[in-house]
Motif scaffolding. Structure first.
Motif, PDB file in Angstrom:
ATOM      1  N   LEU A  45     -63.855  10.752 -98.250  1.00 13.70           N
ATOM      2  CA  LEU A  45     -64.484  12.069 -98.364  1.00 13.70           C
ATOM      3  C   LEU A  45     -65.549  12.270 -97.293  1.00 13.70           C
ATOM      4  O   LEU A  45     -65.661  13.356 -96.718  1.00 13.70           O
ATOM      5  CB  LEU A  45     -65.080  12.252 -99.761  1.00 13.70           C
ATOM      6  N   GLN A  46     -66.310  11.224 -96.998  1.00 10.64           N
ATOM      7  CA  GLN A  46     -67.295  11.319 -95.917  1.00 10.64           C
ATOM      8  C   GLN A  46     -66.607  11.534 -94.575  1.00 10.64           C
ATOM      9  O   GLN A  46     -67.082  12.317 -93.741  1.00 10.64           O
ATOM     10  CB  GLN A  46     -68.159  10.057 -95.878  1.00 10.64           C
ATOM     11  N   LEU A  51     -65.256  15.219 -90.123  1.00  8.24           N
ATOM     12  CA  LEU A  51     -64.251  15.887 -89.294  1.00  8.24           C
ATOM     13  C   LEU A  51     -64.401  17.407 -89.376  1.00  8.24           C
ATOM     14  O   LEU A  51     -64.318  18.096 -88.357  1.00  8.24           O
ATOM     15  CB  LEU A  51     -62.848  15.450 -89.712  1.00  8.24           C
ATOM     16  N   ILE A  52     -64.624  17.924 -90.562  1.00  8.12           N
ATOM     17  CA  ILE A  52     -64.824  19.367 -90.727  1.00  8.12           C
ATOM     18  C   ILE A  52     -66.086  19.800 -89.979  1.00  8.12           C
ATOM     19  O   ILE A  52     -66.087  20.826 -89.287  1.00  8.12           O
ATOM     20  CB  ILE A  52     -64.877  19.736 -92.219  1.00  8.12           C
ATOM     21  N   ASP A  53     -67.143  19.016 -90.107  1.00  8.64           N
ATOM     22  CA  ASP A  53     -68.382  19.319 -89.382  1.00  8.64           C
ATOM     23  C   ASP A  53     -68.152  19.310 -87.863  1.00  8.64           C
ATOM     24  O   ASP A  53     -68.831  20.030 -87.128  1.00  8.64           O
ATOM     25  CB  ASP A  53     -69.491  18.329 -89.737  1.00  8.64           C
ATOM     26  N   THR A  57     -60.064  21.822 -89.080  1.00  3.19           N
ATOM     27  CA  THR A  57     -59.773  22.595 -90.286  1.00  3.19           C
ATOM     28  C   THR A  57     -59.682  21.624 -91.462  1.00  3.19           C
ATOM     29  O   THR A  57     -59.337  20.438 -91.267  1.00  3.19           O
ATOM     30  CB  THR A  57     -58.442  23.358 -90.173  1.00  3.19           C
ATOM     31  N   PRO A  58     -59.970  22.076 -92.673  1.00  2.00           N
ATOM     32  CA  PRO A  58     -59.902  21.170 -93.824  1.00  2.00           C
ATOM     33  C   PRO A  58     -58.536  20.497 -93.995  1.00  2.00           C
ATOM     34  O   PRO A  58     -58.480  19.305 -94.298  1.00  2.00           O
ATOM     35  CB  PRO A  58     -60.243  22.068 -95.010  1.00  2.00           C
ATOM     36  N   ARG A  63     -55.662  15.276 -93.628  1.00  2.40           N
ATOM     37  CA  ARG A  63     -54.578  14.420 -93.130  1.00  2.40           C
ATOM     38  C   ARG A  63     -55.124  13.256 -92.296  1.00  2.40           C
ATOM     39  O   ARG A  63     -54.670  12.120 -92.427  1.00  2.40           O
ATOM     40  CB  ARG A  63     -53.588  15.231 -92.303  1.00  2.40           C
ATOM     41  N   GLU A  64     -56.087  13.567 -91.432  1.00  2.99           N
ATOM     42  CA  GLU A  64     -56.648  12.526 -90.577  1.00  2.99           C
ATOM     43  C   GLU A  64     -57.450  11.518 -91.392  1.00  2.99           C
ATOM     44  O   GLU A  64     -57.361  10.305 -91.159  1.00  2.99           O
ATOM     45  CB  GLU A  64     -57.531  13.151 -89.488  1.00  2.99           C
TER      46      GLU A  64
END
Length: 83
Positions: A45-46, A51-53, A57-58, A63-64
């Motif tokens: 989750l972190q 990645l979003i930050d 895209t979510p 996926r990553e």
């Protein structure tokens, strides 16, 4: 759940949405219907949040983050947070 969401830097509603939409984590449930998260869940989750930050895209971030989790392997389950 609120404690884990706070550690990740997201709201509990966002955490529930990520669980539902992207199946990024699937915490086990106690008999009292509390979610039990692992360290692996916290880390994935972190990773997704970072990645979003960073502009992902979510859906691609999920996926990553999952790909990275799968490369590293499972961690020990230690974190319990309420629904």
């Amino acid at each position: 759940m609120a404690e884990l969401a706070e550690q990740v830097g997201i709201s509990p509603a966002t955490l529930r949405a990520w669980e539902r939409r992207y199946a990024i984590v699937n915490p086990r449930r106690t008999q009292g219907d509390y979610r039990v998260y692992s360290r692996e869940d916290l880390h994935v989750l972190q990773s997704m949040k970072q990645l979003i930050d960073d502009g992902w895209t979510p859906s691609f971030a999920a996926r990553e983050a999952a790909r990275r989790r799968d490369e590293i392997g499972p961690a020990q389950s230690t974190r319990t947070t309420a629904t």
